[in-house]
Design a protein around this motif. Structure first.
Motif, PDB file in Angstrom:
ATOM      1  N   GLN A   1       0.623  -1.391  -0.147  1.00 45.78           N
ATOM      2  CA  GLN A   1       0.335   0.587  -0.219  1.00 45.78           C
ATOM      3  C   GLN A   1       0.559   0.847  -0.157  1.00 45.78           C
ATOM      4  N   TRP A   2       2.296   0.989   0.753  1.00 45.64           N
ATOM      5  CA  TRP A   2       3.082   2.322   0.684  1.00 45.64           C
ATOM      6  C   TRP A   2       3.645   2.884  -1.126  1.00 45.64           C
ATOM      7  N   MET A   3       3.420   1.387  -1.882  1.00 46.85           N
ATOM      8  CA  MET A   3       4.738   2.125  -2.833  1.00 46.85           C
ATOM      9  C   MET A   3       3.471   2.496  -3.534  1.00 46.85           C
ATOM     10  N   THR A   4       1.679   1.560  -3.584  1.00 50.85           N
ATOM     11  CA  THR A   4       1.259   2.475  -3.852  1.00 50.85           C
ATOM     12  C   THR A   4       1.131   4.075  -4.280  1.00 50.85           C
ATOM     13  N   ALA A   5       1.033   4.076  -2.994  1.00 48.07           N
ATOM     14  CA  ALA A   5       0.597   5.323  -2.875  1.00 48.07           C
ATOM     15  C   ALA A   5       1.267   6.596  -3.677  1.00 48.07           C
ATOM     16  N   ARG A   6       3.265   5.469  -3.798  1.00 48.66           N
ATOM     17  CA  ARG A   6       4.215   6.479  -4.235  1.00 48.66           C
ATOM     18  C   ARG A   6       4.026   6.289  -5.567  1.00 48.66           C
ATOM     19  N   VAL A   7       3.462   5.621  -6.162  1.00 43.98           N
ATOM     20  CA  VAL A   7       3.986   5.480  -7.260  1.00 43.98           C
ATOM     21  C   VAL A   7       2.397   5.711  -8.400  1.00 43.98           C
ATOM     22  N   ARG A   8       1.005   6.640  -7.616  1.00 46.58           N
ATOM     23  CA  ARG A   8      -0.201   6.816  -7.830  1.00 46.58           C
ATOM     24  C   ARG A   8       0.299   8.526  -8.759  1.00 46.58           C
ATOM     25  N   PRO A   9       0.859   9.275  -7.565  1.00 41.75           N
ATOM     26  CA  PRO A   9       1.166  10.213  -8.539  1.00 41.75           C
ATOM     27  C   PRO A   9       2.331  10.780  -9.295  1.00 41.75           C
ATOM     28  N   ALA A  10       3.152  10.104  -9.550  1.00 39.84           N
ATOM     29  CA  ALA A  10       3.727  10.164 -10.547  1.00 39.84           C
ATOM     30  C   ALA A  10       3.116   9.611 -12.267  1.00 39.84           C
ATOM     31  N   LEU A  11       2.558   8.703 -12.228  1.00 39.59           N
ATOM     32  CA  LEU A  11       1.700   8.110 -13.572  1.00 39.59           C
ATOM     33  C   LEU A  11       0.669   8.943 -13.813  1.00 39.59           C
ATOM     34  N   ALA A  12       0.024   9.676 -12.463  1.00 40.11           N
ATOM     35  CA  ALA A  12      -1.335  11.022 -12.832  1.00 40.11           C
ATOM     36  C   ALA A  12       0.147  12.158 -13.751  1.00 40.11           C
TER      37      ALA A  12
ATOM     38  N   TYR B   1      -5.704   2.800 -16.130  1.00 40.45           N
ATOM     39  CA  TYR B   1      -4.977   2.660 -16.162  1.00 40.45           C
ATOM     40  C   TYR B   1      -4.947   1.107 -14.984  1.00 40.45           C
ATOM     41  N   ARG B   2      -4.592   0.019 -15.777  1.00 36.22           N
ATOM     42  CA  ARG B   2      -4.517  -0.597 -14.295  1.00 36.22           C
ATOM     43  C   ARG B   2      -3.573  -0.800 -13.716  1.00 36.22           C
ATOM     44  N   LEU B   3      -3.106  -1.471 -12.288  1.00 33.65           N
ATOM     45  CA  LEU B   3      -1.524  -1.067 -11.735  1.00 33.65           C
ATOM     46  C   LEU B   3      -1.663  -2.400 -11.044  1.00 33.65           C
ATOM     47  N   LEU B   4      -0.820  -2.952 -10.988  1.00 34.17           N
ATOM     48  CA  LEU B   4      -0.186  -4.032 -10.215  1.00 34.17           C
ATOM     49  C   LEU B   4       1.170  -4.076  -9.881  1.00 34.17           C
ATOM     50  N   VAL B   5       1.036  -3.672  -8.387  1.00 32.04           N
ATOM     51  CA  VAL B   5       2.359  -3.638  -7.331  1.00 32.04           C
ATOM     52  C   VAL B   5       2.859  -4.366  -6.774  1.00 32.04           C
ATOM     53  N   GLN B   6       4.209  -4.876  -7.181  1.00 36.08           N
ATOM     54  CA  GLN B   6       4.258  -6.495  -6.613  1.00 36.08           C
ATOM     55  C   GLN B   6       6.082  -6.421  -5.969  1.00 36.08           C
ATOM     56  N   PRO B   7       6.890  -6.754  -4.777  1.00 37.77           N
ATOM     57  CA  PRO B   7       7.988  -7.027  -4.817  1.00 37.77           C
ATOM     58  C   PRO B   7       8.978  -7.233  -6.120  1.00 37.77           C
ATOM     59  N   MET B   8      10.030  -7.230  -6.042  1.00 31.99           N
ATOM     60  CA  MET B   8      10.746  -7.795  -6.442  1.00 31.99           C
ATOM     61  C   MET B   8      11.591  -8.853  -6.063  1.00 31.99           C
ATOM     62  N   PRO B   9      12.182  -9.480  -6.798  1.00 34.17           N
ATOM     63  CA  PRO B   9      13.191 -11.056  -6.265  1.00 34.17           C
ATOM     64  C   PRO B   9      13.042 -10.693  -5.375  1.00 34.17           C
ATOM     65  N   PHE B  10      12.780 -12.003  -4.021  1.00 34.21           N
ATOM     66  CA  PHE B  10      13.247 -12.350  -2.971  1.00 34.21           C
ATOM     67  C   PHE B  10      13.335 -11.207  -2.020  1.00 34.21           C
TER      68      PHE B  10
ATOM     69  N   LEU C   1      12.785  -3.273  -2.338  1.00 37.38           N
ATOM     70  CA  LEU C   1      12.630  -2.863  -3.463  1.00 37.38           C
ATOM     71  C   LEU C   1      11.088  -2.921  -4.773  1.00 37.38           C
ATOM     72  N   TRP C   2      10.564  -2.054  -4.943  1.00 44.26           N
ATOM     73  CA  TRP C   2       9.054  -2.897  -5.694  1.00 44.26           C
ATOM     74  C   TRP C   2       8.860  -2.684  -7.233  1.00 44.26           C
ATOM     75  N   ARG C   3       8.122  -2.839  -7.927  1.00 44.88           N
ATOM     76  CA  ARG C   3       8.012  -3.044  -9.520  1.00 44.88           C
ATOM     77  C   ARG C   3       6.737  -2.587  -9.445  1.00 44.88           C
ATOM     78  N   ALA C   4       5.624  -1.480 -10.099  1.00 50.27           N
ATOM     79  CA  ALA C   4       4.883  -1.690 -10.185  1.00 50.27           C
ATOM     80  C   ALA C   4       4.284  -1.130 -11.919  1.00 50.27           C
ATOM     81  N   THR C   5       3.682  -1.456 -12.598  1.00 46.50           N
ATOM     82  CA  THR C   5       3.207  -2.620 -14.143  1.00 46.50           C
ATOM     83  C   THR C   5       1.443  -0.894 -14.073  1.00 46.50           C
ATOM     84  N   ALA C   6       1.842  -0.301 -14.713  1.00 45.51           N
ATOM     85  CA  ALA C   6       0.386   0.346 -15.226  1.00 45.51           C
ATOM     86  C   ALA C   6       0.547   0.207 -16.549  1.00 45.51           C
ATOM     87  N   VAL C   7      -0.805   0.244 -17.437  1.00 45.16           N
ATOM     88  CA  VAL C   7      -1.169  -0.949 -18.145  1.00 45.16           C
ATOM     89  C   VAL C   7      -2.400   0.007 -18.737  1.00 45.16           C
TER      90      VAL C   7
END
Length: 342
Positions: free
Chosen positions: A172-183, A190-199, A203-209
């Motif tokens: 949730q923290w990372m989602t709140a961080r990336v949404r303003p940048a996408l806007a 867009y559809r948004l997927l926020v998930q951790p990078m491996p292991f 570090l997190w990866r956000a994918t907006a499509v």
């Protein structure tokens, strides 16, 4: 989650519930039960996409596992009646039910309500995360050395559960961080997927499509206050539309919630699950149609080999996790010079 983690979770639950009565054999029973739902991987459903989307299906459904728990619990009680029927039922039900519930926290998708409803994927934890698994393994090891080690087994379960809760907060923290940048970049609908990078969950990866484009963002808790770096990838909506009527494509769209990348490759149309892996090294790419003068024609889907990962990928990832490098470009898994973008 991976098989080791599921076995450790099952063993820990069994040790906590019946370790005092069964001793070390409780760990064996729990580990075996914990891996039982994943035996569906031996079933061939006839095509690559069918095998991909049917995994974590009926064998992970609560509608199947709860009745199965009653049967297995009763059989184990008949075999070892020194443990009460109620305790056996509790042990088996908890082990079998927590398996798909844990899988639901990953990105792959788990059909816990099969045969109704879509797959569920919270995507807050990577499929292999040592910080979740190690407390469980430590508790199991303590029980192997000095059974029943009940407090340590329970402590391992508590610590792993607290960590799982942390992954939800971090997401949730990372989602709140990336949404303003996408806007700010002008993305809408867009559809948004926020998930951790491996292991890790640092570090997190956000994918907006959207229909036209895909945007990837990598950000973490150890980053400074520098602006986020957005990478743009085209989505080829016309190619997607040309194969949208194919049953296997529809099944794949349903399973991935539309997080797919369509491409042309050697007179074939491929569909890649962009949720899993990283650009350039996605593990699941399927041939869904062949191209001819008359347009795409359906084929029995096959899976392409996974592209090899760069040998220095772990070092690059670690450098980005720790914040030593502020930017990680997913398109070529590179770290640009300070001030440069992707």
């Amino acid at each position: 989650m991976d098989s080791v983690t599921q076995a450790a979770l099952g063993a820990s639950i069994a040790g906590a519930v019946a370790g005092k009565s069964l001793g070390r054999s409780a760990l064996v029973a729990g580990a075996l039960l914990g891996t039982l739902p994943d035996l569906d991987v031996v079933i061939d459903y006839g095509s690559a996409i069918a095998n991909f989307t049917q995994h974590r299906g009926f064998s992970h459904s609560l509608f199947v596992l709860i009745p199965l728990s009653l049967l297995i619990g009763w059989l184990l009680w008949r075999w070892r009646p020194q443990v009460s029927l109620a305790r056996w039922l509790t042990l088996v039900t908890l082990v079998l039910v927590t398996h798909p519930l844990l899988d639901t926290f990953t990105t792959y998708g788990t059909q816990i309500f099969w045969p109704v409803g879509p797959p569920m994927a919270i995507s807050s934890i990577f499929i292999i995360d040592p910080l979740y698994t190690l407390p469980l393994l430590a508790g199991c090891l303590a029980m192997l050395v000095r059974p029943p080690a009940h407090r340590l087994v329970v402590l391992g379960l508590v610590l792993s559960s607290v960590y799982l809760g942390w992954t939800l907060l971090a997401q949730q923290w990372m989602t709140a961080r990336v949404r303003p940048a996408l806007a700010e970049a002008g993305l809408e609908d867009y559809r948004l997927l926020v998930q951790p990078m491996p292991f890790n969950t640092v570090l997190w990866r956000a994918t907006a499509v959207t229909d036209e484009t895909r945007v990837e963002v990598v950000t973490g808790f150890l980053d400074d206050d520098q602006p986020l770096t957005l990478e743009h990838f085209p989505r080829h909506p016309e190619l997607r539309q040309s194969v949208a009527g194919l049953p296997e494509v529809q099944r794949l769209e349903w399973f991935t919630r539309g997080f797919l990348q369509y491409d042309r490759e050697n007179a074939q149309v491929t569909a890649t699950d962009i949720r899993l892996g990283i650009p350039g090294a996605h593990p699941f790419t399927f041939v869904v149609a062949s191209l001819s003068a008359d347009g795409p024609a359906p084929v029995n889907s096959t899976q392409l080999a996974r592209p090899p990962l760069r040998p220095d990928a772990p070092q690059i990832l670690w450098s980005r996790v720790t914040g030593q490098t502020p930017v990680l470009c997913l398109s070529n898994l590179s770290t640009p010079m300070p001030g440069d973008g992707c």
